[in-house]
Each structure stands twice: as structure tokens, then as C-alpha cells.
Design a protein around this motif. Structure first.
Motif, PDB file in Angstrom:
ATOM      1  N   PRO A   6       0.830  -1.207   0.000  1.00  0.00           N
ATOM      2  CA  PRO A   6       0.000   0.000   0.000  1.00  0.00           C
ATOM      3  C   PRO A   6       0.865   1.258   0.000  1.00  0.00           C
ATOM      4  CG  PRO A   6      -0.799  -1.584   1.628  1.00  0.00           C
ATOM      5  CD  PRO A   6       0.511  -2.114   1.129  1.00  0.00           C
ATOM      6  N   ARG A   7       0.437   2.244  -0.748  1.00  0.00           N
ATOM      7  CA  ARG A   7       1.139   3.515  -0.788  1.00  0.00           C
ATOM      8  C   ARG A   7       0.627   4.409   0.326  1.00  0.00           C
ATOM      9  NH1 ARG A   7       0.413   6.677  -5.799  1.00  0.00           N
ATOM     10  NH2 ARG A   7       2.025   7.975  -4.843  1.00  0.00           N
ATOM     11  N   ILE A   8       1.541   4.922   1.138  1.00  0.00           N
ATOM     12  CA  ILE A   8       1.149   5.818   2.214  1.00  0.00           C
ATOM     13  C   ILE A   8       2.028   7.065   2.192  1.00  0.00           C
ATOM     14  CG2 ILE A   8       0.391   3.874   3.657  1.00  0.00           C
ATOM     15  CD1 ILE A   8       2.783   4.484   5.487  1.00  0.00           C
ATOM     16  N   VAL A   9       1.504   8.124   2.780  1.00  0.00           N
ATOM     17  CA  VAL A   9       2.217   9.384   2.911  1.00  0.00           C
ATOM     18  C   VAL A   9       2.451   9.636   4.393  1.00  0.00           C
ATOM     19  CG1 VAL A   9       1.898  11.892   2.778  1.00  0.00           C
ATOM     20  CG2 VAL A   9       1.505  10.482   0.772  1.00  0.00           C
ATOM     21  N   GLN A  10       3.656  10.076   4.724  1.00  0.00           N
ATOM     22  CA  GLN A  10       3.991  10.439   6.096  1.00  0.00           C
ATOM     23  C   GLN A  10       4.091  11.959   6.186  1.00  0.00           C
ATOM     24  OE1 GLN A  10       7.543   8.586   7.830  1.00  0.00           O
ATOM     25  NE2 GLN A  10       8.016  10.542   8.813  1.00  0.00           N
ATOM     26  N   LEU A  22       7.657   1.780   9.023  1.00  0.00           N
ATOM     27  CA  LEU A  22       6.739   2.185   7.958  1.00  0.00           C
ATOM     28  C   LEU A  22       7.375   1.933   6.588  1.00  0.00           C
ATOM     29  CD1 LEU A  22       5.355   5.541   9.407  1.00  0.00           C
ATOM     30  CD2 LEU A  22       4.022   3.469   8.962  1.00  0.00           C
ATOM     31  N   ALA A  23       8.654   2.307   6.453  1.00  0.00           N
ATOM     32  CA  ALA A  23       9.350   2.130   5.181  1.00  0.00           C
ATOM     33  C   ALA A  23       9.510   0.657   4.827  1.00  0.00           C
ATOM     34  CB  ALA A  23      10.712   2.811   5.236  1.00  0.00           C
ATOM     35  N   GLU A  24       9.644  -0.196   5.845  1.00  0.00           N
ATOM     36  CA  GLU A  24       9.796  -1.627   5.608  1.00  0.00           C
ATOM     37  C   GLU A  24       8.493  -2.267   5.127  1.00  0.00           C
ATOM     38  OE1 GLU A  24      13.215  -2.454   9.041  1.00  0.00           O
ATOM     39  OE2 GLU A  24      11.115  -2.981   9.399  1.00  0.00           O
ATOM     40  N   ARG A  25       7.365  -1.752   5.639  1.00  0.00           N
ATOM     41  CA  ARG A  25       6.094  -2.425   5.386  1.00  0.00           C
ATOM     42  C   ARG A  25       5.259  -1.780   4.288  1.00  0.00           C
ATOM     43  NH1 ARG A  25       4.228  -3.763  11.663  1.00  0.00           N
ATOM     44  NH2 ARG A  25       6.326  -4.273  12.408  1.00  0.00           N
ATOM     45  N   TYR A  26       5.509  -0.507   3.986  1.00  0.00           N
ATOM     46  CA  TYR A  26       4.670   0.212   3.047  1.00  0.00           C
ATOM     47  C   TYR A  26       5.528   0.986   2.044  1.00  0.00           C
ATOM     48  CZ  TYR A  26       1.250  -0.851   6.635  1.00  0.00           C
ATOM     49  OH  TYR A  26       0.466  -1.523   7.531  1.00  0.00           O
ATOM     50  N   ALA A  46      -2.898  10.501  -6.370  1.00  0.00           N
ATOM     51  CA  ALA A  46      -3.772   9.390  -6.736  1.00  0.00           C
ATOM     52  C   ALA A  46      -3.070   8.069  -6.434  1.00  0.00           C
ATOM     53  CB  ALA A  46      -4.133   9.472  -8.215  1.00  0.00           C
ATOM     54  N   GLY A  47      -3.791   7.153  -5.807  1.00  0.00           N
ATOM     55  CA  GLY A  47      -3.212   5.856  -5.466  1.00  0.00           C
ATOM     56  C   GLY A  47      -2.701   5.758  -4.047  1.00  0.00           C
ATOM     57  N   VAL A  48      -2.549   6.887  -3.378  1.00  0.00           N
ATOM     58  CA  VAL A  48      -2.156   6.863  -1.971  1.00  0.00           C
ATOM     59  C   VAL A  48      -3.391   6.521  -1.139  1.00  0.00           C
ATOM     60  CG1 VAL A  48      -1.384   8.256   0.000  1.00  0.00           C
ATOM     61  CG2 VAL A  48      -0.274   8.523  -2.235  1.00  0.00           C
ATOM     62  N   THR A  49      -3.303   5.459  -0.364  1.00  0.00           N
ATOM     63  CA  THR A  49      -4.467   5.012   0.411  1.00  0.00           C
ATOM     64  C   THR A  49      -4.326   5.244   1.908  1.00  0.00           C
ATOM     65  OG1 THR A  49      -3.548   2.770   0.516  1.00  0.00           O
ATOM     66  CG2 THR A  49      -5.110   3.257  -1.276  1.00  0.00           C
ATOM     67  N   GLY A  50      -3.101   5.521   2.392  1.00  0.00           N
ATOM     68  CA  GLY A  50      -2.895   5.715   3.822  1.00  0.00           C
ATOM     69  C   GLY A  50      -2.087   6.967   4.103  1.00  0.00           C
ATOM     70  N   MET A 296       3.233   3.738  21.485  1.00  0.00           N
ATOM     71  CA  MET A 296       2.455   4.558  20.561  1.00  0.00           C
ATOM     72  C   MET A 296       2.794   4.220  19.112  1.00  0.00           C
ATOM     73  SD  MET A 296       2.789   8.148  22.668  1.00  0.00           S
ATOM     74  CE  MET A 296       2.120   9.201  21.376  1.00  0.00           C
ATOM     75  N   ALA A 297       4.080   4.038  18.839  1.00  0.00           N
ATOM     76  CA  ALA A 297       4.500   3.661  17.487  1.00  0.00           C
ATOM     77  C   ALA A 297       3.881   2.328  17.086  1.00  0.00           C
ATOM     78  CB  ALA A 297       6.023   3.584  17.416  1.00  0.00           C
ATOM     79  N   ALA A 298       3.885   1.387  18.014  1.00  0.00           N
ATOM     80  CA  ALA A 298       3.300   0.078  17.718  1.00  0.00           C
ATOM     81  C   ALA A 298       1.809   0.203  17.415  1.00  0.00           C
ATOM     82  CB  ALA A 298       3.526  -0.878  18.892  1.00  0.00           C
ATOM     83  N   ARG A 299       1.117   1.105  18.131  1.00  0.00           N
ATOM     84  CA  ARG A 299      -0.324   1.274  17.886  1.00  0.00           C
ATOM     85  C   ARG A 299      -0.587   1.908  16.521  1.00  0.00           C
ATOM     86  NH1 ARG A 299      -4.600   1.208  21.448  1.00  0.00           N
ATOM     87  NH2 ARG A 299      -3.236  -0.329  22.455  1.00  0.00           N
ATOM     88  N   VAL A 300       0.268   2.832  16.109  1.00  0.00           N
ATOM     89  CA  VAL A 300       0.138   3.406  14.761  1.00  0.00           C
ATOM     90  C   VAL A 300       0.220   2.301  13.715  1.00  0.00           C
ATOM     91  CG1 VAL A 300       1.302   4.851  13.030  1.00  0.00           C
ATOM     92  CG2 VAL A 300       0.986   5.707  15.358  1.00  0.00           C
ATOM     93  N   LEU A 301       1.207   1.432  13.857  1.00  0.00           N
ATOM     94  CA  LEU A 301       1.376   0.323  12.909  1.00  0.00           C
ATOM     95  C   LEU A 301       0.231  -0.670  12.999  1.00  0.00           C
ATOM     96  CD1 LEU A 301       5.183  -0.232  13.452  1.00  0.00           C
ATOM     97  CD2 LEU A 301       4.125   0.583  11.342  1.00  0.00           C
TER      98      LEU A 301
END
Length: 325
Positions: A6-10, A22-26, A46-50, A296-301
């Protein structure tokens, strides 16, 4: 080859371990690294879902408007005042945040500020460091105030407010709280009037949500009700307190002191506060422990992974209801 992740924006910087995961998984893009963020969004939105952000950074409504396929926002923190919740609700975008995992540390810091300002801990530290204790013929350090058995008023009895109250029980404090309505099963007395609560208590701890509804909830009238023997502690959002009214109340000794972890225009702190001995100033660190930030980081993931797995969130933020057509 097109990535199947999935494409995500930080938005904004996050804990380094979270950024790495995040970089490892998305397929992650950090907006802060884009020379022209608006241009990047226009060309690549377009195409960014997260989208991942933090309570401190938030996200502008026009950014999510530039992400036509956005389905989920996962925020690092519990503050929701900088997130476009109404726009998210209109589009059916899920919003996750990180409650519960930071309750203990925020409550601990609230009690630390309460103890510090009442017992004059930071002030006494400065007194010793500048030689006031050892100076020949110097003045004795002034007396402080007792915390055990004092009266505590809590503004907002949510998860963290309840945790603060339980801490205060250990100091045998008398506890009352103010909220729009009584909290079910709360063993402490509900005070429907904020002004009455301020008049009653020795320490007023603010832990209500930020946002337009609570802006300057703690105003000059509340501070005057708290009075020259009362202490204010704010571990919620800087916007909840009328900062200029607080500066005047402290300068004129119309309240005894304040312990502040948050400010209206962070990281800017009113210059007047920097020279006052009856205020303790912290750089918004209530949840800033290694253990809590990692949780908190774990909950974000976890919010992201659960959403992409089944469309639900482990910790969903409350969204405003949308108008029915």
C-alpha cells in the motif's frame, strides 16, 4: 515492477523506529522531504491510500483533498484537534489514534508537575544552583505547600483523567471533576460548574480534549475562581488555557502557580513566563518516555495493519456525524 505494498504518505517527522518500520512495510513517501509538497501531491496523490501523522503535526484538509484514494489516517498521539475529522467523516476515511498506551506517563507527569509547583522543587533547585543556600547571611528558602490531603479538581475525566485521579488517591487527596456530564461508575464527585470546581480546589489539573469547543475554557474568570492559593496544571492542549490571562494571573499572584507542559503557540513560550519562579515549564513531554513512545509507534502500525487486513481499526478516533441527505 510496480510495488504491491500500500502507498502511504507520512506528514512530518516521527519516531525513528516508526519511520523505519513504515518504510519496511509500506511504499512510504515523506512529505517533509519533498521540495514542493503541493506539486508532489498533485502529481502523485492518486493511489495513496494511507496517511500517517502525529497529534502535534496534524494534517491540513487540503492535503487529504489532494489524496482522492485515501482510506485511512493513522495518527501518533491522542490529540485530535489538528486532524480534519469532519472532512474524513464526509469521505468515509477511517482515522486511528493511540489512546490508552500513554495514560500512565501523562498521568505521572501531571502529578510530577503538581508536586513540583506546590513543593517548589524546580525553584529550590535554582536557589541551590545560584548559591542561595550556601550564601553567608542569605535568606532562607520560602515555605512550600503540602500536597497530601489537598483538594484536587480535574477538568476532563477521560482515560487519562481517571488515571490521574487514581494517582491522587495515593496522596489521600479529596477529588472532584468537571465534565459536561457525570462519568458512569466514577467514584469521585462530579462538579457541573467549572467555576465552582476552581473555587473549591487547591490544584486544578486540565486534561480535557483540545479543539474549538474547549478553546480558552480556562479563562480569567476560572483563574480568579482558583484564587491566590490555587495551582494550575495543564497537560492537555495549550489552546484550552487563555495564555495571556494566565500570564497576568501569575504575574499579579492572583493564582499561586502553574505547571505547564503545553502552550498555545508551541514551541514559543511567552517571554514573561521564563522569568517567573511560580511556574514550571516543560517542552510538551507528557508522553515522552522510551516505553510509551514505542507503544504509541506500535499502535500506529497496528491500526494500519488491521485496517489493510479487514477495514477496521484497533483504536478508532471518534468522528463527527455527517449530515444525511
Amino acid at each position: 515492477m510496480t510495488s504491491q505494498r500500500p502507498r502511504i504518505v507520512q506528514a512530518g517527522r516521527l519516531l525513528s523506529t516508526l519511520e523505519r518500520r513504515l518504510a519496511e512495510r509500506y511504499d512510504t513517501t515523506r512529505l517533509v522531504e519533498q521540495a514542493d509538497q503541493r506539486a508532489w501531491l498533485a502529481a502523485n496523490g492518486a493511489g495513496v491510500t494511507g496517511l500517517v501523522t502525529s497529534a502535534g503535526t496534524g494534517i491540513a484538509a487540503d492535503v487529504i483533498a489532494a489524496l482522492p484514494d485515501l482510506r485511512v489516517i493513522s495518527s501518533f498521539g491522542v490529540g485530535l484537534d489538528k486532524l480534519p475529522l469532519a472532512a474524513a467523516a464526509e469521505r468515509g476515511i477511517a482515522v486511528g489514534y493511540t489512546p490508552d498506551v500513554l495514560n500512565d506517563c501523562v498521568a505521572d507527569l501531571a502529578i510530577a508537575l503538581l508536586l513540583d509547583i506546590a513543593r517548589r522543587v524546580s525553584e529550590a533547585d535554582r536557589f541551590v544552583r545560584r548559591g542561595g543556600w550556601s550564601a553567608p547571611g542569605g535568606k532562607a528558602f520560602p515555605l512550600a505547600r503540602k500536597v497530601s490531603g489537598a483538594k484536587l479538581g480535574i477538568v476532563g475525566l477521560g482515560r487519562i483523567g481517571r488515571t490521574i485521579a487514581r494517582r491522587a488517591d495515593g496522596f489521600e487527596m479529596a477529588i472532584r471533576y468537571h465534565s459536561r456530564r457525570p462519568v458512569a461508575d466514577a467514584p469521585w464527585q462530579h462538579e457541573p460548574s467549572l467555576h465552582a470546581l476552581a473555587r473549591w480546589c487547591d490544584h486544578l489539573v486540565v486534561i480535557t480534549a483540545g479543539g474549538a469547543e474547549t478553546r480558552h475554557l480556562i479563562d480569567a474568570e476560572v483563574l480568579d475562581a482558583l484564587g491566590p492559593r490555587g495551582f494550575l496544571v495543564n497537560v492537555s492542549r495549550g489552546s484550552v488555557v487563555d495564555e495571556q490571562a494566565l500570564v497576568r494571573a501569575l504575574a499579579e499572584r492572583r493564582i499561586a502557580g502553574a505547571g505547564l507542559d503545553v502552550f498555545e503557540d508551541e514551541p514559543r513560550v511567552p517571554a514573561e513566563l521564563l522569568t517567573m519562579d511560580n511556574v514550571v515549564l516543560l517542552p510538551h513531554i507528557a508522553s515522552a518516555t522510551e516505553e510509551t513512545r514505542e507503544a504509541m509507534a506500535a499502535r500506529v502500525l497496528d491500526n494500519l495493519e488491521q485496517f489493510y487486513a479487514d477495514g477496521t481499526l484497533l483504536s478508532a478516533a471518534p468522528l463527527p456525524e455527517t449530515a444525511s441527505g
